[in-house]
Design a protein around this motif. Structure first.
Motif, PDB file in Angstrom:
ATOM      1  N   ASN A  31       7.306  -1.977   2.281  1.00 37.60           N
ATOM      2  CA  ASN A  31       6.834  -2.267   0.929  1.00 37.60           C
ATOM      3  C   ASN A  31       6.334  -1.018   0.217  1.00 37.60           C
ATOM      4  OD1 ASN A  31       7.202  -4.903   1.825  1.00 37.60           O
ATOM      5  ND2 ASN A  31       5.026  -5.280   2.126  1.00 37.60           N
ATOM      6  N   PHE A  33       4.811   0.297  -3.880  1.00 32.95           N
ATOM      7  CA  PHE A  33       4.235  -0.230  -5.116  1.00 32.95           C
ATOM      8  C   PHE A  33       3.900   0.911  -6.080  1.00 32.95           C
ATOM      9  CE2 PHE A  33       3.446  -4.242  -2.956  1.00 32.95           C
ATOM     10  CZ  PHE A  33       3.262  -3.853  -1.641  1.00 32.95           C
ATOM     11  N   TYR A  35       1.266   1.370  -9.365  1.00 32.76           N
ATOM     12  CA  TYR A  35       0.192   0.866 -10.207  1.00 32.76           C
ATOM     13  C   TYR A  35      -0.144   1.923 -11.247  1.00 32.76           C
ATOM     14  CZ  TYR A  35      -0.951  -2.573  -6.505  1.00 32.76           C
ATOM     15  OH  TYR A  35      -0.916  -3.596  -5.575  1.00 32.76           O
ATOM     16  N   LEU A  45      -0.350  -3.631 -11.738  1.00 33.92           N
ATOM     17  CA  LEU A  45       0.891  -3.459 -10.995  1.00 33.92           C
ATOM     18  C   LEU A  45       2.065  -3.329 -11.948  1.00 33.92           C
ATOM     19  CD1 LEU A  45       2.254  -3.503  -8.150  1.00 33.92           C
ATOM     20  CD2 LEU A  45       2.463  -5.983  -8.460  1.00 33.92           C
ATOM     21  N   PHE A  48       7.247  -3.239  -7.830  1.00 35.03           N
ATOM     22  CA  PHE A  48       7.138  -3.105  -6.385  1.00 35.03           C
ATOM     23  C   PHE A  48       8.496  -3.356  -5.742  1.00 35.03           C
ATOM     24  CE2 PHE A  48       6.967  -7.682  -5.299  1.00 35.03           C
ATOM     25  CZ  PHE A  48       6.600  -8.241  -6.522  1.00 35.03           C
ATOM     26  N   TYR A  50      10.322  -4.445  -1.794  1.00 34.14           N
ATOM     27  CA  TYR A  50      10.149  -4.850  -0.403  1.00 34.14           C
ATOM     28  C   TYR A  50      11.261  -4.326   0.495  1.00 34.14           C
ATOM     29  CZ  TYR A  50       6.482  -8.151  -1.782  1.00 34.14           C
ATOM     30  OH  TYR A  50       5.329  -8.714  -2.251  1.00 34.14           O
ATOM     31  N   LEU A  90      -0.570   5.448  -9.618  1.00 34.89           N
ATOM     32  CA  LEU A  90      -0.832   5.422  -8.182  1.00 34.89           C
ATOM     33  C   LEU A  90       0.310   4.729  -7.462  1.00 34.89           C
ATOM     34  CD1 LEU A  90      -4.570   4.391  -8.399  1.00 34.89           C
ATOM     35  CD2 LEU A  90      -3.731   6.577  -7.580  1.00 34.89           C
ATOM     36  N   TYR A 102      -3.002  -1.089   2.555  1.00 37.95           N
ATOM     37  CA  TYR A 102      -2.136  -0.212   1.783  1.00 37.95           C
ATOM     38  C   TYR A 102      -2.547   1.239   2.019  1.00 37.95           C
ATOM     39  CZ  TYR A 102      -0.259  -3.898  -1.346  1.00 37.95           C
ATOM     40  OH  TYR A 102       0.376  -4.979  -1.876  1.00 37.95           O
ATOM     41  N   PHE A 104      -2.407   4.675  -0.099  1.00 44.29           N
ATOM     42  CA  PHE A 104      -2.178   5.168  -1.454  1.00 44.29           C
ATOM     43  C   PHE A 104      -1.931   6.666  -1.451  1.00 44.29           C
ATOM     44  CE2 PHE A 104      -3.079   1.922  -4.666  1.00 44.29           C
ATOM     45  CZ  PHE A 104      -3.598   0.904  -3.903  1.00 44.29           C
TER      46      PHE A 104
ATOM     47  N   GLN B  33      -9.260  -7.242   2.023  1.00 41.29           N
ATOM     48  CA  GLN B  33      -9.323  -5.807   2.279  1.00 41.29           C
ATOM     49  C   GLN B  33     -10.288  -5.142   1.303  1.00 41.29           C
ATOM     50  OE1 GLN B  33      -5.289  -4.279   2.259  1.00 41.29           O
ATOM     51  NE2 GLN B  33      -4.505  -6.151   3.215  1.00 41.29           N
ATOM     52  N   TYR B  35     -11.386  -1.297  -0.323  1.00 42.51           N
ATOM     53  CA  TYR B  35     -10.919   0.058  -0.569  1.00 42.51           C
ATOM     54  C   TYR B  35     -12.007   0.859  -1.288  1.00 42.51           C
ATOM     55  CZ  TYR B  35      -6.186  -1.555   0.480  1.00 42.51           C
ATOM     56  OH  TYR B  35      -5.074  -2.067   1.112  1.00 42.51           O
ATOM     57  N   GLY B  42      -6.685   8.689  -5.298  1.00 45.70           N
ATOM     58  CA  GLY B  42      -6.118   7.409  -4.897  1.00 45.70           C
ATOM     59  C   GLY B  42      -7.125   6.577  -4.119  1.00 45.70           C
ATOM     60  N   LEU B  43      -6.770   5.322  -3.906  1.00 45.15           N
ATOM     61  CA  LEU B  43      -7.645   4.438  -3.140  1.00 45.15           C
ATOM     62  C   LEU B  43      -7.461   4.692  -1.648  1.00 45.15           C
ATOM     63  CD1 LEU B  43      -7.275   2.943  -5.942  1.00 45.15           C
ATOM     64  CD2 LEU B  43      -7.797   0.846  -4.678  1.00 45.15           C
ATOM     65  N   VAL B  44      -8.538   4.514  -0.913  1.00 43.65           N
ATOM     66  CA  VAL B  44      -8.504   4.678   0.529  1.00 43.65           C
ATOM     67  C   VAL B  44      -8.879   3.348   1.172  1.00 43.65           C
ATOM     68  CG1 VAL B  44      -9.552   5.832   2.507  1.00 43.65           C
ATOM     69  CG2 VAL B  44      -9.062   7.131   0.422  1.00 43.65           C
ATOM     70  N   HIS B  45      -8.038   2.898   2.081  1.00 40.50           N
ATOM     71  CA  HIS B  45      -8.300   1.640   2.780  1.00 40.50           C
ATOM     72  C   HIS B  45      -9.490   1.817   3.713  1.00 40.50           C
ATOM     73  CE1 HIS B  45      -7.458  -1.295   6.124  1.00 40.50           C
ATOM     74  NE2 HIS B  45      -7.441  -2.080   5.071  1.00 40.50           N
ATOM     75  N   ASN B  95       3.263 -12.222   1.733  1.00 37.33           N
ATOM     76  CA  ASN B  95       3.696 -10.850   1.474  1.00 37.33           C
ATOM     77  C   ASN B  95       3.821 -10.623  -0.027  1.00 37.33           C
ATOM     78  OD1 ASN B  95       4.495  -8.255   2.305  1.00 37.33           O
ATOM     79  ND2 ASN B  95       6.657  -8.802   2.095  1.00 37.33           N
ATOM     80  N   PRO B  97       2.048  -8.661  -3.586  1.00 39.27           N
ATOM     81  CA  PRO B  97       1.280  -7.445  -3.858  1.00 39.27           C
ATOM     82  C   PRO B  97      -0.210  -7.705  -4.024  1.00 39.27           C
ATOM     83  CG  PRO B  97       3.206  -7.572  -5.268  1.00 39.27           C
ATOM     84  CD  PRO B  97       3.075  -8.900  -4.607  1.00 39.27           C
ATOM     85  N   LEU B  98      -0.988  -6.720  -3.625  1.00 38.23           N
ATOM     86  CA  LEU B  98      -2.427  -6.789  -3.835  1.00 38.23           C
ATOM     87  C   LEU B  98      -2.735  -6.699  -5.321  1.00 38.23           C
ATOM     88  CD1 LEU B  98      -3.926  -4.531  -1.032  1.00 38.23           C
ATOM     89  CD2 LEU B  98      -3.674  -7.004  -1.070  1.00 38.23           C
ATOM     90  N   PHE B 100      -5.968  -5.946  -7.714  1.00 35.70           N
ATOM     91  CA  PHE B 100      -7.311  -5.390  -7.622  1.00 35.70           C
ATOM     92  C   PHE B 100      -8.148  -5.770  -8.837  1.00 35.70           C
ATOM     93  CE2 PHE B 100      -6.728  -2.702  -3.956  1.00 35.70           C
ATOM     94  CZ  PHE B 100      -5.364  -2.470  -3.933  1.00 35.70           C
TER      95      PHE B 100
END
Lengths: 113, 110
Positions: A31, A33, A35, A45, A48, A50, A90, A102, A104, B33, B35, B42-45, B95, B97-98, B100
């Motif tokens: 996957n 994506f 953003y 978003l 995306f 898959y 992003l 995810y 990033f 989740q 972040y 960028g975002l960090v998990h 499955n 997309p996230l 936010f």
């Protein structure tokens, strides 16, 4: 160290230009994506994917297209850049169902003048 | 997936104090989740908690999940100036997309 790499950290383009934002991941993730993030609006978003050659529209696809010819690369294309596309972009990738979250990239700050 | 709503929008604490952020969501999930995003990056998990888990720890982070209330909280203990960042939650089902929320902006003052 696994990672997602975005080709440019900062980019300045002129109105009407065709802009390519590149994203490459080395984790063999299915996957990917794109953003965009704007103050007060959070992350939204755009598109995306898959799988290779597969793409799905996100919440704000207008003015954008994407390309995924190889599993590791997901490109965002601004067909004719406009000033309202000035933003932080992003890229992220994940395994199926984001079982481990995810990953990033560092982001590309695009300014369209 | 569905958008998580973070609360509060902004939080300012002294170094050494604990910081608690909350997240609410609307429907059943597979996992939730958290972040972190430092300014301009960028975002960090940070941590993932599955729907059958109630609490999870990672270093100074503690996450709880209450599926009956559809809420989660992130606790950062003994905060440091380096914890200054925005924190986001995202709830995932299937499955998809996230999505936010706008995040909680944490400021840790030295």
């Amino acid at each position: 160290d696994v990672k997602v790499t975005q080709s440019s950290r900062y980019l300045v383009k002129r109105t009407g230009e065709k802009v390519f934002l590149e994203c490459v991941q080395d984790m063999d993730h299915e996957n990917m994506f794109w953003y965009r993030q704007d103050p007060g609006l959070g992350l939204r978003l755009i598109y995306f994917s898959y799988d290779v050659k597969m793409k799905e529209k996100g919440d704000i696809p207008e003015g954008y297209s994407v390309s995924r010819e190889k599993k590791e690369r997901f490109s965002l294309i601004l067909e004719s850049a406009s000033t309202n596309q000035t933003s932080m972009y992003l890229c992220a990738s994940s395994s199926f169902q984001a079982s481990y979250g995810y990953t990033f990239g560092s982001g590309t700050r695009l300014t369209v003048v | 997936s569905q958008q998580g709503e973070e609360d509060p929008q902004a939080l300012s604490i002294q170094e050494g104090e604990n910081a608690t952020m909350n997240c609410s969501y609307k429907t059943s999930i597979n996992n939730l989740q958290w972040y972190r995003q430092n300014s301009g990056r960028g975002l960090v998990h940070l941590i993932l908690i599955r729907s059958n888990e109630r609490e999870k720890h990672s270093g100074r982070l503690r996450v709880t999940l209450d599926t009956s209330k559809k809420s989660s909280s992130l606790l950062i203990t003994a905060s440091r100036a380096a914890d200054t960042a925005s924190y986001f939650c995202a709830a995932i089902s299937g499955n998809t997309p996230l999505v936010f929320g706008k995040g909680t902006r944490l400021s840790v003052i030295a």
